[in-house]
Design an enzyme around this catalytic site. Structure first.
Site, PDB file in Angstrom:
ATOM      1  CB  SER A 133      -8.117   0.539   5.603  1.00  0.00           C
ATOM      2  OG  SER A 133      -8.838   1.740   5.744  1.00  0.00           O
TER       3      SER A 133
ATOM      4  CB  SER B 274      -8.013   3.493   2.729  1.00  0.00           C
ATOM      5  OG  SER B 274      -7.133   2.988   3.705  1.00  0.00           O
TER       6      SER B 274
ATOM      7  CE  LYS C 112      -3.933   1.935   2.593  1.00  0.00           C
ATOM      8  NZ  LYS C 112      -4.782   1.716   3.799  1.00  0.00           N
TER       9      LYS C 112
END
Length: 597
Positions: free
Chosen positions: A291, A267, A188
């Site tokens: 997330s 996210s 990420k």
């Protein structure tokens, strides 16, 4: 039998008050286009409007909870499993069962680390071939654009090929580092990886001193690389990690390949997308409010939110770094490697290794019916069938539980998360006096409202956290090795609407609903895992929508959760209707790699 494990910071076991769970519809307006732009400007220029928006979101309700003054503040829910006396701490072992490959004729089969490892050992494929096969699929800047580039913000071809070449040489010499050697993974875009810039989902600004390549790699990722895993790129994320749908106007929204008419979840949206497409077997995400687990659920994968600070001590009381994976075995492999104790991290380095459950351990599922039943009918249908399998076939006992003040706790968590986000943005802004200058309109709105949170309310949030942690400790004492089960998300998907990506959008009501179950693990520091247990038909588009079931366990119970995820995988593959679903546009990286030179 009560657990014999020892902890630092373990809450006293005390039952909380009896409360009724009766959610009332939220009244946050859905905003996009000009309505979003105007609202963002209004809350930034008028403290009165910002305060009214904060109150309308119910962020101030926690202070009205009676008796909170009797509870200790828990500004950080740190509960640390301690290493037993006389035991020398070591890394977790990658045990033989994690090397097992799934049957080649399994419906909806995804490639795993064990698949790659066997192919590399046999010489039928090399890590360099895999890297060369992947890069054209995911690298931005090509004409026409790469088919799967929406999942990846940046790939560094020279770094990927150099690592793949070294791994290929190790296999040729008969000296691979282990099952992850040569296996592609994604990370990420909010974690430091040497040579890569972390954009946090923000639009790149070359004049911003914070947008510069990292000179070192964060501990959990460094452990994966030390095991031979190859980071093939940084994964797109929802800007600042501030919402759970994954829409990003600057970088583009990663595709949910199960059904591209729906969001991938956020996210860690790029991770969910990359896994659903079969591009990597493992992605590493962060989770401050679901997330990791939400995109795992929306995209049909597995996601583990570890105990707070288990893999890395973050500057947060709610956010953790954890693995997402296409299979339960790969989730466990990634977790065991990335959670190796860091001798330079006084908090993370003091964690005792998580212990796999004994076959003799009593299996207990806790369900708060009034909470669980808030999910949609189709989600309830899928998850209840899975629970019946756990009780009828695997010997689990279901006990009814209650948890107090879940509504107030969720609003408190939302305000806390946004306030942490505002502080982080101020700390990293070129001009701290104007910290929202480089963020999209959604975050201008959310973070300006977060600035209305009084310090005394943060104290009250901490006291409610203490209450919840004590009640959970009571449940874990009453039912040792208890797993609290809920749907991961109460809805099977979030539809993409026309115009969403122009400026982004804000739909607080849907966000709050989608976080209904996942916030509790973040607020209390407990670990939780999401596993797919079935699918429902979509209202629009082509493809099915995955449904996730989530288990939350006691602090330090990651291995118990991973064992449960493995059982859930057995249900999905062998007992659920139709088995596992693989997206139509799934990329067979192994076959693609075989055609490269």
């Amino acid at each position: 039998m009560e657990s014999s494990r020892r902890f630092s910071g373990y809450p006293r076991a005390q039952k909380g008050p009896e409360t009724v769970y009766a959610p009332v519809a939220d009244k946050n307006p859905a905003l996009k286009g000009w309505s979003l732009i105007i609202a963002a400007k209004l809350v930034n220029y008028s403290q009165t409007i910002a305060q009214a928006t904060w109150s309308n979101a119910k962020f101030g309700c926690v202070k009205d909870v009676p008796g909170l003054h009797e509870y200790d503040w828990r500004l950080q829910p740190i509960v640390t499993p301690l290493v037993p006396d006389g035991v020398v701490q070591s890394k977790a072992e990658i045990t033989p069962e994690l090397h097992e490959r799934q049957s080649d004729d399994l419906a909806g089969r995804f490639h795993s680390a064990a698949d790659y490892h066997e192919l590399f050992k046999s010489g039928k494929l090399t890590p360099l071939q895999v890297a060369k096969g992947l890069l054209p699929l995911i690298s931005r800047g090509q004409d026409p654009p790469a088919k799967y580039e929406s999942a990846f913000a940046v790939t560094k071809e020279e770094l990927v090929l150099a690592a793949a070449k070294k791994s290929t040489e190790r296999y040729a010499a008969g000296q691979p580092l282990g099952v992850l050697d040569g296996v592609p993974i994604g990370v990420k875009d909010d974690m430091d990886v040497e040579g890569y810039t972390s954009h946090m989902g923000l639009k790149f600004n070359p004049s911003d001193p914070f947008f510069k390549p990292a000179t070192s790699t964060i501990w959990p990722i460094a452990q994966l690389e030390a095991a031979g895993a190859i980071v093939v790129g940084k994964l797109v994320m929802h800007e600042l990690g501030s919402d759970v749908n994954g829409c990003n106007p600057h970088w583009g929204t990663p595709v949910n390949w199960n059904n591209p008419s729906y969001y991938p979840g956020g996210s860690s949206s790029g991770g969910g997308s990359a896994l659903s497409a079969g591009l990597v077997p493992i992605a590493i995400g962060t989770d401050a409010g679901g997330s990791i687990r939400i995109p795992s659920s929306f995209c049909g994968g597995y996601g583990l939110k570890p105990t707070l600070h288990r893999t890395h001590t973050m500057k947060s009381s709610i956010c953790v770094i954890g693995p997402m994976a296409a299979t339960a075995n790969d989730l466990a492999i990634a977790y065991r490697i990335m959670s190796a104790p860091n001798p330079e991290d006084a908090i993370q380095g003091s964690f005792a290794l998580s212990i796999p459950p004994s076959p003799l351990t009593k299996k207990t599922i806790g369900i708060y019916r009034d909470w669980f039943n808030q999910a949609s009918k189709d989600v309830l249908n899928v998850t209840e069938k899975a629970i019946s399998y756990f009780t009828d076939k695997l010997g689990y006992e279901v006990v009814d539980i209650t948890i107090p003040y879940l509504l107030e706790g969720q609003y408190g968590h939302s305000a806390w998360a946004l306030t942490e986000g505002l502080d982080h943005r101020r700390s990293h802004a070129v001009d701290p006096a104007h910290p929202l200058a480089n963020v999209n309109y959604c975050n201008q709105l959310l973070l300006a409202v977060a600035g209305c949170t009084p310090a005394v309310d943060m104290i009250k949030f901490g006291q409610l956290r203490g209450l919840l942690m004590e009640h959970l400790a009571f449940l874990f004492k009453q039912h040792p090795d208890l797993l609290i089960l809920t749907p991961t998300i109460p809805e099977a998907g979030w539809k993409i609407e026309p115009g969403d990506e122009t400026y982004g959008f804000s739909d607080g009501n849907q966000t709050i609903r989608d976080m209904m179950y996942i916030w509790l693990a973040n607020s209390t520091g407990c670990p939780a895992v999401s596993a797919p247990v079935g699918y429902v038909d979509a209202e629009v588009g082509e493809g099915k929508l995955p449904v996730g079931l989530m288990a939350m366990g006691e602090w330090g119970a990651e291995e118990q959760l991973l064992a449960w995820a493995k059982e859930a995988e057995g249900y999905l593959n062998d007992a659920s209707e139709g088995g596992r679903y693989r997206p139509k546009e799934w990329a067979d990286v192994v076959e693609i790699a075989k055609t490269t030179e």
